[in-house]
Design a protein around this motif. Sequence first.
Motif, PDB file in Angstrom:
ATOM      1  N   GLN A 200      -2.978   6.817   4.608  1.00 58.64           N
ATOM      2  CA  GLN A 200      -1.529   6.730   4.724  1.00 58.64           C
ATOM      3  C   GLN A 200      -0.892   8.103   4.888  1.00 58.64           C
ATOM      4  OE1 GLN A 200      -3.047   5.087   1.901  1.00 58.64           O
ATOM      5  NE2 GLN A 200      -3.259   3.281   3.195  1.00 58.64           N
ATOM      6  N   VAL A 201       0.272   8.110   5.518  1.00 59.61           N
ATOM      7  CA  VAL A 201       1.046   9.334   5.690  1.00 59.61           C
ATOM      8  C   VAL A 201       2.478   9.053   5.282  1.00 59.61           C
ATOM      9  CG1 VAL A 201      -0.415  10.180   7.561  1.00 59.61           C
ATOM     10  CG2 VAL A 201       1.593   8.810   8.087  1.00 59.61           C
TER      11      VAL A 201
ATOM     12  N   GLY B 281      -1.354   3.123  10.784  1.00 52.54           N
ATOM     13  CA  GLY B 281      -1.663   2.094   9.809  1.00 52.54           C
ATOM     14  C   GLY B 281      -1.657   0.699  10.399  1.00 52.54           C
ATOM     15  N   THR B 282      -2.286  -0.240   9.712  1.00 54.55           N
ATOM     16  CA  THR B 282      -2.348  -1.621  10.175  1.00 54.55           C
ATOM     17  C   THR B 282      -1.262  -2.493   9.568  1.00 54.55           C
ATOM     18  OG1 THR B 282      -3.935  -2.150   8.435  1.00 54.55           O
ATOM     19  CG2 THR B 282      -4.828  -1.503  10.573  1.00 54.55           C
TER      20      THR B 282
ATOM     21  N   CYS C 185      10.543   3.629   4.746  1.00 53.21           N
ATOM     22  CA  CYS C 185       9.482   2.976   5.503  1.00 53.21           C
ATOM     23  C   CYS C 185       8.152   3.586   5.082  1.00 53.21           C
ATOM     24  CB  CYS C 185       9.691   3.123   7.005  1.00 53.21           C
ATOM     25  SG  CYS C 185       9.759   4.806   7.612  1.00 53.21           S
ATOM     26  N   VAL C 186       7.124   2.748   5.050  1.00 55.07           N
ATOM     27  CA  VAL C 186       5.801   3.173   4.612  1.00 55.07           C
ATOM     28  C   VAL C 186       4.739   2.503   5.453  1.00 55.07           C
ATOM     29  CG1 VAL C 186       6.484   3.678   2.230  1.00 55.07           C
ATOM     30  CG2 VAL C 186       5.759   1.362   2.839  1.00 55.07           C
ATOM     31  N   ASP C 187       3.549   3.094   5.440  1.00 53.11           N
ATOM     32  CA  ASP C 187       2.432   2.492   6.174  1.00 53.11           C
ATOM     33  C   ASP C 187       1.426   1.922   5.186  1.00 53.11           C
ATOM     34  OD1 ASP C 187       0.506   5.509   7.058  1.00 53.11           O
ATOM     35  OD2 ASP C 187       1.465   4.874   5.197  1.00 53.11           O
ATOM     36  N   ASP C 188       1.918   1.169   4.242  1.00 56.35           N
ATOM     37  CA  ASP C 188       1.084   0.546   3.229  1.00 56.35           C
ATOM     38  C   ASP C 188       1.765  -0.755   2.811  1.00 56.35           C
ATOM     39  OD1 ASP C 188      -0.356   1.707   0.053  1.00 56.35           O
ATOM     40  OD2 ASP C 188      -0.974   0.165   1.486  1.00 56.35           O
TER      41      ASP C 188
ATOM     42  N   LEU D 265       2.361   7.027  -0.914  1.00 61.73           N
ATOM     43  CA  LEU D 265       2.957   8.113  -0.141  1.00 61.73           C
ATOM     44  C   LEU D 265       4.273   7.632   0.460  1.00 61.73           C
ATOM     45  CD1 LEU D 265      -0.134   9.661   1.691  1.00 61.73           C
ATOM     46  CD2 LEU D 265       1.034  10.488  -0.352  1.00 61.73           C
ATOM     47  N   VAL D 266       5.349   8.286   0.062  1.00 64.42           N
ATOM     48  CA  VAL D 266       6.681   7.885   0.518  1.00 64.42           C
ATOM     49  C   VAL D 266       7.405   9.112   1.049  1.00 64.42           C
ATOM     50  CG1 VAL D 266       8.877   6.817  -0.097  1.00 64.42           C
ATOM     51  CG2 VAL D 266       6.752   6.047  -1.193  1.00 64.42           C
ATOM     52  N   GLY D 267       7.913   8.995   2.265  1.00 64.78           N
ATOM     53  CA  GLY D 267       8.638  10.100   2.877  1.00 64.78           C
ATOM     54  C   GLY D 267      10.130   9.997   2.631  1.00 64.78           C
TER      55      GLY D 267
END
Length: 114
Positions: free
Chosen positions: A1-2, A27-28, A92-95, A103-105
């Motif tokens: 994740q990023v 990410g999926t 928004c997250v890729d998880d 990981l949260v931006g």
Amino acid sequence: QVRLVASGGGAVQAGGSLRLSCAASGGTCLGWFRQVPGKERERVAYIYLGDGPVVYADSVKGRFTISHDNTQNMLYLQMNSLKPEDTAMYYCVDDCPPERADLVGQGTQVTVSS
């Protein structure tokens, strides 16, 4: 994740609309959660890429639409019929589920006035 960066927030009146955007990673599963200061993260929606399932929180079902643009690898959250209770910082997250992402931006603030 990023860490992903959300954009597109703003201040609107109840009943209005906003579209949030996020440049996705590889990410999926991609998703959105929101958070109000002093409260826990709240799931908004997430989507499994490649015609996978789409899941919405009951509080936004029928009003919000999550989508992914494969060509530009962008994640969107179309928010219609906004209510004051939708006021929060949106991330928004890729998880998935998104509210449990490690990981949260940077989020984007949505403020809905009555």
